[in-house]
Design an enzyme around this catalytic site. Structure first.
Site, PDB file in Angstrom:
ATOM      1  N   ASN A 126      46.179 -70.192 -54.574  1.00  0.00           N
ATOM      2  CA  ASN A 126      47.222 -70.670 -53.669  1.00  0.00           C
ATOM      3  C   ASN A 126      48.572 -70.274 -54.261  1.00  0.00           C
ATOM      4  O   ASN A 126      49.062 -70.912 -55.191  1.00  0.00           O
ATOM      5  CB  ASN A 126      47.124 -72.184 -53.503  1.00  0.00           C
ATOM      6  CG  ASN A 126      48.159 -72.740 -52.535  1.00  0.00           C
ATOM      7  OD1 ASN A 126      49.004 -72.019 -52.015  1.00  0.00           O
ATOM      8  ND2 ASN A 126      48.101 -74.035 -52.301  1.00  0.00           N
ATOM      9  N   ARG A 136      44.545 -68.698 -50.028  1.00  0.00           N
ATOM     10  CA  ARG A 136      45.178 -69.501 -48.978  1.00  0.00           C
ATOM     11  C   ARG A 136      46.385 -68.733 -48.446  1.00  0.00           C
ATOM     12  O   ARG A 136      47.297 -68.383 -49.190  1.00  0.00           O
ATOM     13  CB  ARG A 136      45.638 -70.840 -49.526  1.00  0.00           C
ATOM     14  CG  ARG A 136      46.319 -71.691 -48.464  1.00  0.00           C
ATOM     15  CD  ARG A 136      47.267 -72.688 -49.062  1.00  0.00           C
ATOM     16  NE  ARG A 136      47.964 -73.436 -48.014  1.00  0.00           N
ATOM     17  CZ  ARG A 136      49.144 -74.017 -48.194  1.00  0.00           C
ATOM     18  NH1 ARG A 136      49.763 -73.918 -49.346  1.00  0.00           N
ATOM     19  NH2 ARG A 136      49.716 -74.668 -47.206  1.00  0.00           N
ATOM     20  N   HIS A 194      48.858 -76.499 -42.135  1.00  0.00           N
ATOM     21  CA  HIS A 194      47.907 -77.447 -42.723  1.00  0.00           C
ATOM     22  C   HIS A 194      46.526 -77.385 -42.071  1.00  0.00           C
ATOM     23  O   HIS A 194      45.731 -78.323 -42.178  1.00  0.00           O
ATOM     24  CB  HIS A 194      48.436 -78.889 -42.641  1.00  0.00           C
ATOM     25  CG  HIS A 194      49.713 -79.117 -43.379  1.00  0.00           C
ATOM     26  ND1 HIS A 194      50.751 -79.861 -42.857  1.00  0.00           N
ATOM     27  CD2 HIS A 194      50.143 -78.674 -44.581  1.00  0.00           C
ATOM     28  CE1 HIS A 194      51.754 -79.881 -43.716  1.00  0.00           C
ATOM     29  NE2 HIS A 194      51.414 -79.166 -44.774  1.00  0.00           N
ATOM     30  N   ARG A 243      62.870 -81.428 -45.410  1.00  0.00           N
ATOM     31  CA  ARG A 243      63.018 -80.776 -44.102  1.00  0.00           C
ATOM     32  C   ARG A 243      63.415 -81.806 -43.053  1.00  0.00           C
ATOM     33  O   ARG A 243      62.928 -82.936 -43.069  1.00  0.00           O
ATOM     34  CB  ARG A 243      61.710 -80.098 -43.688  1.00  0.00           C
ATOM     35  CG  ARG A 243      61.253 -79.000 -44.632  1.00  0.00           C
ATOM     36  CD  ARG A 243      59.902 -78.470 -44.219  1.00  0.00           C
ATOM     37  NE  ARG A 243      59.301 -77.655 -45.265  1.00  0.00           N
ATOM     38  CZ  ARG A 243      57.996 -77.434 -45.387  1.00  0.00           C
ATOM     39  NH1 ARG A 243      57.151 -77.984 -44.526  1.00  0.00           N
ATOM     40  NH2 ARG A 243      57.538 -76.677 -46.358  1.00  0.00           N
ATOM     41  N   GLU A 284      41.388 -78.995 -49.596  1.00  0.00           N
ATOM     42  CA  GLU A 284      41.558 -77.657 -49.039  1.00  0.00           C
ATOM     43  C   GLU A 284      40.845 -76.601 -49.875  1.00  0.00           C
ATOM     44  O   GLU A 284      40.324 -75.613 -49.337  1.00  0.00           O
ATOM     45  CB  GLU A 284      43.058 -77.341 -48.933  1.00  0.00           C
ATOM     46  CG  GLU A 284      43.776 -78.210 -47.915  1.00  0.00           C
ATOM     47  CD  GLU A 284      45.278 -78.225 -48.097  1.00  0.00           C
ATOM     48  OE1 GLU A 284      45.983 -77.653 -47.249  1.00  0.00           O
ATOM     49  OE2 GLU A 284      45.729 -78.827 -49.098  1.00  0.00           O
TER      50      GLU A 284
END
Length: 392
Positions: free
Chosen positions: A7, A84, A173, A232, A376
């Site tokens: 990742n 990923r 996601h 964010r 994940e």
């Protein structure tokens, strides 16, 4: 099958080597401050103690080079590598075995996620050149949302503009949502039909999952959309961008940095993007932290209702990811705002810090509420095994 899951973030590279048959983690670690000075390499393999070394990583190719050299030194066998990929764009509705065409498309869609796709593409190139006999598989976070209904994925902009620039809701996601959907189906033997999943971490999104398929999600063209997050802003009036440029004199780059890195919980609290610190501020009576926490809860609960609307209701609500799994006060706040929708939380069970998945709702709650830790890496490793077996 021993699968190395990689990742690569904007300034990090995290990895995990997993035996897909047993689920055992054979090695794991991370490269921090990639592209900056003062890099560190934290790693463990074959049961060795965790070690942190100072290593300079001028780029992601150097980072993966250091990782693979460490695995070779520990004589850990690798049968395949899973990468990923944040953005699969308009091309990928499933994971894919890497070839030159796949790699070119990852770079082509990189403008939608430039800080993530390009570093991962660099890592893939290094793996292909250094280990040409090892299969490399790309697993796209957007793939789960690829076929969501047109009514959910389409923006009300001129069709020619959307078609030419590939503008649509892509989401994010998705790998986490696939894992949660699979885990929930196993737990409830397929009984969960209309599920809202709240993936709440520093980056946060929700998804509406009906009979295992995504029908809507909160992140849009980019991961900036949806709920407010650590740094964010989430969904705001799009004309704010125009106003900031015209009246505030900000450049597009400055606005991009403001909305992605200086907003959200950090901006409202004025001090931190960490929910744990904000909760401490709430307890101490800090009004800015209180507002940030209350806003976060409100925005999440409102988006739960929006996702439920996409399915005509919900029978299951799931919290996952770092904050979703470890912030009981936030879960309680969200659920208490949703009693009108049939969410009845067992506050005593919610306060537990159990390992694995557990149910938070009262026995008579019309909507079942769960915490399910996401994995994940397991999803990516399983995809590598699936894709490689299909290619044989």
């Amino acid at each position: 099958m021993n699968v190395l899951v990689v990742n690569a973030g904007s300034s990090t590279l995290k990895y995990q080597l997993m035996d897909t048959k047993t689920g055992e983690i054979l090695a794991k670690g991370s490269c921090e401050r990639v592209g900056f000075s003062g890099g560190t390499f934290t790693h463990t393999a074959q049961g060795s103690p965790k070690v942190t070394d100072k290593v300079e990583f001028p780029d992601h190719k150097r980072a993966i080079e250091v990782v693979l050299a460490d695995l070779e030194e520990h004589q850990v066998a690798i049968d395949g590598i899973g990468h990923r990929i944040v953005q699969g764009g308009w091309y990928f509705g499933d994971s894919a075995l890497v070839d030159e065409d796949i790699l070119a498309k990852i770079r082509e869609v990189a403008p939608l996620a430039p800080l993530h796709n390009n570093p991962e593409a660099d890592v893939i190139e290094y793996c292909l050149s250094s280990y040409p006999d090892l299969p490399n598989v790309t697993v796209f976070d957007t793939a789960f949302h690829f076929n969501m209904p047109e009514v959910a994925r389409t923006y009300a902009l001129p069709r020619e503009v959307c078609d030419r620039l590939h503008i649509r809701k892509y989401g994010a996601h998705g790998t986490s949502y696939r894992f949660i959907s699979r885990a929930l189906a196993e737990m409830k033997h397929g009984a969960a039909e209309r599920v809202v999943v709240c993936h709440i971490g520093s980056g946060a999104s929700l998804a509406a999952i009906e009979h295992g398929a995504c029908v809507d999600t909160t992140m849009g063209l980019t991961p900036l959309d949806g709920v407010m997050m650590g740094t964010r802003c989430g969904s705001i009036d799009p004309a704010t961008v125009i106003y900031l440029q015209r009246e505030g004199g900000y450049t597009f780059d400055e606005i991009d940095d403001m909305m992605n890195r200086q907003s959200g919980l950090l901006a409202v609290s004025g001090t931190t993007n960490d929910v744990r610190d904000i909760e401490e501020g709430v307890a101490a009576g800090d009004p800015n932290c209180t507002l940030a926490f209350d806003m976060f809860i409100y925005k999440i609960a409102a988006k739960v209702a929006e996702m439920a609307c996409a399915m005509g209701g919900m029978d299951t609500l799931v919290f996952t990811a770092g904050i979703g799994e470890h912030a009981p006060a936030l879960r309680a706040g969200v659920c208490d705002r949703l009693t009108w929708a049939g969410v009845e939380l067992d506050h005593a069970r919610n306060a537990l810090r159990a390992d694995g998945a557990w149910k938070l709702s009262r026995p008579d709650s019309p909507v079942a509420v769960y915490v399910i830790p996401t994995d994940e890496e397991r999803m990516i490793a399983d995809d590598v095994e699936r894709i490689v077996s299909q290619s044989v």
